[in-house]
Design a protein around this motif. Structure first.
Motif, PDB file in Angstrom:
ATOM      1  N   SER A 175       0.837  -1.208   0.000  1.00 13.27           N
ATOM      2  CA  SER A 175       0.000   0.000   0.000  1.00 13.27           C
ATOM      3  C   SER A 175       0.867   1.251   0.000  1.00 13.27           C
ATOM      4  O   SER A 175       0.610   2.202  -0.752  1.00 13.27           O
ATOM      5  N   ALA A 176       1.911   1.260   0.843  1.00 13.70           N
ATOM      6  CA  ALA A 176       2.805   2.414   0.929  1.00 13.70           C
ATOM      7  C   ALA A 176       3.559   2.621  -0.382  1.00 13.70           C
ATOM      8  O   ALA A 176       3.725   3.757  -0.848  1.00 13.70           O
ATOM      9  N   ARG A 178       2.644   1.765  -3.445  1.00 14.52           N
ATOM     10  CA  ARG A 178       1.746   2.289  -4.482  1.00 14.52           C
ATOM     11  C   ARG A 178       1.393   3.754  -4.228  1.00 14.52           C
ATOM     12  O   ARG A 178       1.173   4.511  -5.176  1.00 14.52           O
ATOM     13  N   ARG A 179       1.350   4.146  -2.981  1.00 15.05           N
ATOM     14  CA  ARG A 179       1.050   5.535  -2.656  1.00 15.05           C
ATOM     15  C   ARG A 179       2.250   6.436  -2.948  1.00 15.05           C
ATOM     16  O   ARG A 179       2.117   7.509  -3.537  1.00 15.05           O
ATOM     17  N   ALA A 182       3.317   6.313  -7.035  1.00 14.35           N
ATOM     18  CA  ALA A 182       2.091   6.211  -7.839  1.00 14.35           C
ATOM     19  C   ALA A 182       2.376   6.277  -9.342  1.00 14.35           C
ATOM     20  O   ALA A 182       1.834   5.491 -10.127  1.00 14.35           O
TER      21      ALA A 182
END
Length: 208
Positions: A175-176, A178-179, A182
Motif C-alpha cells: 500500500s505504501a 503504491r502511494r 504512484a
C-alpha cells in the motif's frame, strides 16, 4: 552498520543503470562495443528457455563471461575509494556486486530457480519486451523507476522488495509503495498489460 544496507541499495541502483545503459543502449548504438556480447547472451537465453551454458565456462574461454566479470571487478575496485571513510558502505557495495554475479550465473544455469526466485530477470529475457526489468538480484530500482513489467510466464513477486514476507507485513508495504510511487506503478501496470497483449498476439519488441 547502517552503511551496509545503504551500500546494497546503491549496488542495486548500479546494476539497474549499467544493465540498461552499458549492456543494452550503448551496444545497440555501437556494435564494436565489448559489451555487444550481451546481445548474444540474450539470443542464447531466448533460444534455450533462459538457459545459457556459458555461465558454466571459464571467463578465459567465454567473451561474455570475461566482460561481465571484469566489469564487476572494475566496479569493486572503483568502490574501494570509499573504504577508508565508509567501510560498511563499501562492504555493502562489494556484497551487492558479488551477489549480482552469483545470482545471475545461477539463474541462467537453472531456469526454474530464476522463475521462482528472481522472476523479474526471467521476465527481462522471456517476455515480449526485453528492454525492461533491468534489475537482477532484487527488483527495487525497477519499481522506483517504473521499469518493472510483470508477466504470466514466471511466478511474479508479491511485493516490490522481492522478498518473501508475512501477509501482515506485506500488505502495508504494498500500500505504501503504491502511494509513494504512484507514477511508477501506473507505468508498471500499463506496460504489464501491454506485454500480456503482445504475448497473446505474438508481438515481440525489438531488442535494444
Amino acid at each position: 552498520m547502517l552503511g551496509f544496507p545503504v551500500g546494497v541499495f546503491v549496488a542495486n541502483g548500479l546494476e539497474w543503470y549499467f544493465h540498461k545503459v552499458w549492456l543494452h543502449e550503448f551496444p545497440s548504438q555501437y556494435r564494436n562495443s565489448p559489451f555487444f556480447t550481451h546481445i548474444a547472451h540474450h539470443k542464447r537465453a531466448r533460444l534455450n528457455g533462459f538457459h545459457d551454458e556459458g555461465y558454466a565456462e571459464s571467463m578465459l574461454k567465454n567473451a561474455e563471461i570475461y566482460n561481465e566479470k571484469t566489469a564487476l571487478i572494475g566496479l569493486a575496485g572503483a568502490a574501494t575509494i570509499f573504504l577508508p571513510v565508509a567501510p560498511f558502505f563499501t562492504a555493502g557495495l562489494y556484497y551487492g556486486l558479488w551477489n549480482y554475479w552469483r545470482v545471475h550465473a545461477q539463474s541462467h544455469l537453472d531456469p526454474e530457480y530464476a522463475k521462482k526466485r528472481i522472476p523479474w530477470h526471467y521476465d527481462h529475457h522471456m517476455t515480449s519486451n526485453q528492454n525492461a526489468n533491468w534489475c537482477v538480484t532484487r527488483p527495487w530500482f525497477d519499481y522506483i523507476m517504473g521499469t518493472r513489467v510483470t508477466t504470466e510466464v514466471s511466478k511474479t513477486e508479491t511485493n516490490p522488495l522481492g522478498i518473501k514476507l508475512p501477509k501482515w507485513v506485506e500488505k502495508p508495504i504494498n500500500s505504501a509503495a503504491r502511494r509513494l510511487l504512484a507514477k511508477s506503478f501506473a507505468k508498471i501496470d500499463l506496460n504489464s498489460r501491454q506485454d500480456q497483449s503482445n504475448l497473446r498476439e505474438g508481438i515481440e519488441v525489438s531488442l535494444t
